[in-house]
Design an enzyme around this catalytic site. Structure first.
Site, PDB file in Angstrom:
ATOM      1  N   GLY A  55       4.718 -14.688   7.151  1.00 54.49           N
ATOM      2  CA  GLY A  55       4.492 -13.674   6.127  1.00 54.49           C
ATOM      3  C   GLY A  55       5.772 -13.288   5.409  1.00 54.49           C
ATOM      4  O   GLY A  55       6.873 -13.737   5.747  1.00 54.49           O
ATOM      5  N   PHE A  56       5.638 -12.450   4.435  1.00 58.07           N
ATOM      6  CA  PHE A  56       6.756 -12.022   3.598  1.00 58.07           C
ATOM      7  C   PHE A  56       7.894 -11.426   4.427  1.00 58.07           C
ATOM      8  O   PHE A  56       9.016 -11.955   4.459  1.00 58.07           O
ATOM      9  CB  PHE A  56       6.218 -11.023   2.564  1.00 58.07           C
ATOM     10  N   TYR A  89      -7.039   0.637   5.635  1.00 57.62           N
ATOM     11  CA  TYR A  89      -5.753   0.027   5.988  1.00 57.62           C
ATOM     12  C   TYR A  89      -4.835   1.064   6.617  1.00 57.62           C
ATOM     13  O   TYR A  89      -4.283   0.859   7.700  1.00 57.62           O
ATOM     14  CB  TYR A  89      -5.105  -0.587   4.748  1.00 57.62           C
ATOM     15  N   LYS A 106      -3.440   1.374  10.617  1.00 54.05           N
ATOM     16  CA  LYS A 106      -2.013   1.393  10.956  1.00 54.05           C
ATOM     17  C   LYS A 106      -1.648   2.673  11.713  1.00 54.05           C
ATOM     18  O   LYS A 106      -0.839   2.641  12.648  1.00 54.05           O
ATOM     19  CB  LYS A 106      -1.162   1.236   9.698  1.00 54.05           C
TER      20      LYS A 106
END
Length: 331
Positions: free
Chosen positions: A10-11, A152, A156
């Site tokens: 991933g980034f 989301y 988290k």
């Protein structure tokens, strides 16, 4: 040092893994290679990481506990950095189950393995989105964060609670890192800057939500990685600086503490490209907040460092990378 990094393709995971390898660490990378965006970008990141023999690639979904267990037990990591997650605020409106599977079930599996393996330090990615509808700014780690605006954000925040319970029950030193609007080279195609740059260069309109009347504490990815690397050695102790009174657990904001207006962010992209944007002005989207602004005093106290790359510089670096990527890929 042997570090297990989830989300290594991933980034952020790519940038962190590359930095750790450059610093001489051994990195075991775990990534599900999901098709949330074009896998060719992930493959290129992994290709670069694989240029050193100190990186081991494992294509494993976090929800696959058996496969994940085999990787973890073979690696025996000193440190675990859990970055893998289903990302994207807006996508959580379209495919909420992906967030439950990856963010909740996947994180539970990582916590279970860390409980058994007892790494020196477990670091996990969280997000500024957990502050939700909180209007008091700057956001401090000790503020209430119980008004999530999206699933989301809710998942988290739930992982933070899960991690605290494991830290308390199993004496597992854990740091939750709340990221604030990270951007930079190798970013995801669903990120605003990637979309803006692609559209402006092609002469297509960009969607500007809230008419650009929003502010974000933009964090350049190299600054984020520097912060994370320094936090690895800041192992929390119960009752220590910024830590819980009930567990070796802390939450740390990672941001520069200097919000930038969305219109200014767009202007930085226009300057870097040498072109003006065609704007499609739209109202605020569901789940969006007007502003984010981090209090980074704890990060400074722990590491002596805080992100400081100006947005103009960071956006120009992204554009420089993007032009090279576009020139070598039919993407």
């Amino acid at each position: 040092m042997h570090v297990l990094v989830t989300g290594s393709a991933g980034f952020v995971g790519f940038h962190l893994s590359r930095r750790l390898l450059r610093d001489g660490a051994t990195v075991t990378g775990v990534d599900g290679m999901t098709r949330y965006y074009d896998v060719s970008l992930k493959e290129k990141r992994l290709e670069l990481l694989g240029e050193t023999g100190a990186f081991a690639r494992h294509d494993v979904m976090l929800e696959d506990m058996d496969a994940l267990s085999r990787v973890y037990r073979d690696a025996k990591p000193d440190v675990v950095v859990h970055l893998a997650a289903q990302a994207g605020v807006r996508y959580s409106l379209e495919n909420p189950r992906a967030y439950v599977d990856a963010n909740l079930v996947g994180t539970f599996n990582v916590l279970e393995l860390a409980r058994e393996g007892a790494p020196r330090h477990l670091l996990m990615a969280s997000t500024s989105s957990v502050y939700g509808a909180n209007r008091e700014m700057p956001f401090r780690e000790d503020m209430r964060a119980d008004m999530p605006m999206t699933l989301y954000a809710a998942t988290k925040r739930a992982t933070e609670h899960m991690a605290h319970s494991y830290a308390h029950l199993w004496n597992l030193p854990t740091t939750m890192m709340r990221f604030f609007t990270v951007y930079g080279p190798w970013g995801r195609p669903d990120m605003a800057l990637f979309k803006f740059v692609e559209a402006i260069e092609a002469g297509r309109p960009i969607d500007v939500y809230g008419h650009g009347d929003m502010r974000r504490d933009f964090t350049y990815v190299d600054d984020l990685v520097e912060s994370m690397v320094r936090l690895i050695d800041c192992v929390p102790e119960t009752g220590g600086p910024g830590a819980s009174e009930a567990a070796p657990f802390r939450v740390v904001n990672i941001a520069g503490g200097a919000p930038t207006g969305l219109n200014d962010y767009i202007a930085a992209a226009e300057r870097a490209l040498g072109k003006k944007a065609i704007r499609n002005e739209l109202p605020m989207q569901a789940g969006d907040v007007r502003a984010t602004h981090a209090d980074n005093a704890l990060l400074l106290q722990l590491t002596g460092y805080a992100p400081s790359t100006p947005v103009d510089q960071g956006v120009a670096e992204f554009v420089r990378w993007w032009r090279g990527w576009r020139g070598s890929n039919t993407y």
